[in-house]
Scaffold this motif. Structure first.
Motif: not given
Length: 442
Positions: A378-384
């Protein structure tokens, strides 16, 4: 030199399985006429009366005495009762006891229980006979190959026997007679230590390449050893074919006994495979299927250790202790799994992970791809998403639609709480509704 025919031969553990075999052998084959048999229970030991009768039939005089060999005072009293006309000329120290456990679980009581009748008693016999200046022809110690190889789960027993081996060499350096015989596996019917082993334990030893000795074979090896000047010998019958195919590999000390692998020419040699067979088997499969294969491998190895025909007979959630695992079989399972998986697994594997399912999960954690947590994804997708938003103008319909969608995602994540503007459309919201949206996280 052989013991004088009029001398007395002392056998410690003389009423036990191996001591009884030795006493009968000395009386019938070597015509020994004076035997002193010492053991913890002495004349009250099972079979002591029959043993006395059998030895008397050969013409031998037999004295069976109860003696705590770990007590120097009792050993001194034992030696004092030997008549001067039949002086002590030989000692065979066969006494011993098992109390198996892996090294990390041994406690002082278990260590004392095993070392006292074997190591302590041998030392007291050495000191007592040397202080008396007795002229012994033989000082033979019944040791075990467990001190040299394959002693998994027998830390205390290995230490006790290693002491006997060292004592024999020490006495030799002092110019005293001594020989330590590190026996292999005796047939359980002899009454040696193996009589306590379960069927799956005997199968484990047989798979390791070691064959059992009966009384006749053992005594032939004894006579051969006593004709050899070496202070330390290992009477160990070996099945070389089984040894070469051990699932946990051949111990380094025995590799010279197995055929050397065929060498290939450099031109014909294939590129080396760096992955273990298990890793090759798992390659490219879905995670769920990989997990099932790991569990199947663990169950198969468990089945092999306990003597089941198939891993399907192993309940993955049943405690391995309920399947008959002990310290010896636990270490064997560790060795087998280490060989199959290519992992360095702890000797306490079964104690730390007491079911097949738990072991499979532990192995899977090390051989399967690491699973990324939901939070991390989830954090990775939010960064993207953050990087993409920088490329979108803050004005216009696209920005408004994104704002509404983000608000809906926040509402759903928080439990779907209704907003002041049920449509969630900032274009139709009044000032109060807009401020409410802002306050609740827009």
């Amino acid at each position: 030199h052989p013991p004088h025919p009029d001398g007395t031969i002392l056998i410690t553990g003389g009423t036990g399985g191996l001591g009884s075999i030795l006493a009968r052998h000395l009386a019938t084959h070597h015509h020994t006429r004076h035997l002193l048999l010492a053991s913890r229970r002495g004349p009250h030991a099972p079979g002591a009366d029959q043993l006395r009768q059998d030895l008397h039939t050969t013409g031998a005089h037999v004295d069976i005495i109860a003696c705590d060999l770990s007590d120097p005072a009792q050993i001194a009293a034992l030696l004092q009762r030997i008549p001067a006309q039949h002086p002590l000329t030989a000692i065979y120290h066969t006494a011993g006891i098992l109390n198996d456990a892996t090294l990390t679980t041994l406690n002082p009581a278990q260590t004392d229980q095993v070392l006292q009748p074997k190591a302590d008693a041998a030392w007291h016999l050495h000191q007592a006979t040397t202080s008396l200046g007795l002229d012994l022809a033989r000082f033979v110690l019944y040791s075990s190959s467990a001190a040299t190889l394959d002693s998994a789960g027998q830390g205390n027993y290995s230490a006790a026997n290693a002491f006997l081996d060292a004592l024999a060499i020490h006495r030799t350096h002092l110019g005293l007679p001594a020989q330590s015989l590190a026996w292999g596996m005796w047939d359980p019917r002899t009454g040696g230590m193996t009589h306590q082993l379960a069927t799956h334990d005997l199968q484990r030893l047989t798979r390791s390449g070691f064959t059992a000795m009966d009384a006749h074979h053992g005594m032939n090896l004894l006579d051969t050893a006593q004709a050899t000047p070496e202070p330390f010998l290992i009477p160990l019958p070996i099945d070389r074919r089984a040894l070469a195919t051990r699932p946990d590999g051949v111990p380094a000390i025995l590799r010279a006994l197995t055929p050397a692998p065929k060498r290939r020419t450099a031109e014909a040699a294939p590129a080396p495979e760096t992955r273990t067979p298990l890793e090759q088997r798992l390659a490219g499969l879905p995670v769920a299927e990989q997990e099932q294969i790991v569990l199947s491998v663990v169950r198969s190895e468990v089945a092999a250790v306990v003597g089941h025909a198939s891993g399907d007979q192993v309940d993955p959630d049943k405690s391995l202790s309920e399947l008959g695992f002990d310290s010896l079989t636990s270490v064997e399972l560790r060795n087998r799994l280490s060989q199959v998986t290519g992992l360095r697994l702890s000797a306490t594997l079964v104690f730390d992970h007491p079911t097949a399912a738990a072991i499979a999960e532990h192995v899977g954690d090390q051989v399967l791809p690491k699973k990324e947590s939901v939070e991390s994804r989830a954090m990775h997708n939010l960064d993207e998403l953050g990087r993409l938003l920088k490329e979108i103008s803050a004005d216009g319909e696209a920005a408004t639609a994104l704002t509404v969608r983000l608000q809906k995602l926040m509402d759903d994540w928080r439990g779907g709480r209704p907003q002041a503007n049920k449509d969630g459309d900032v274009r139709t919201a009044d000032a109060d509704e807009l401020f409410t949206m802002i306050d609740e996280g827009l």
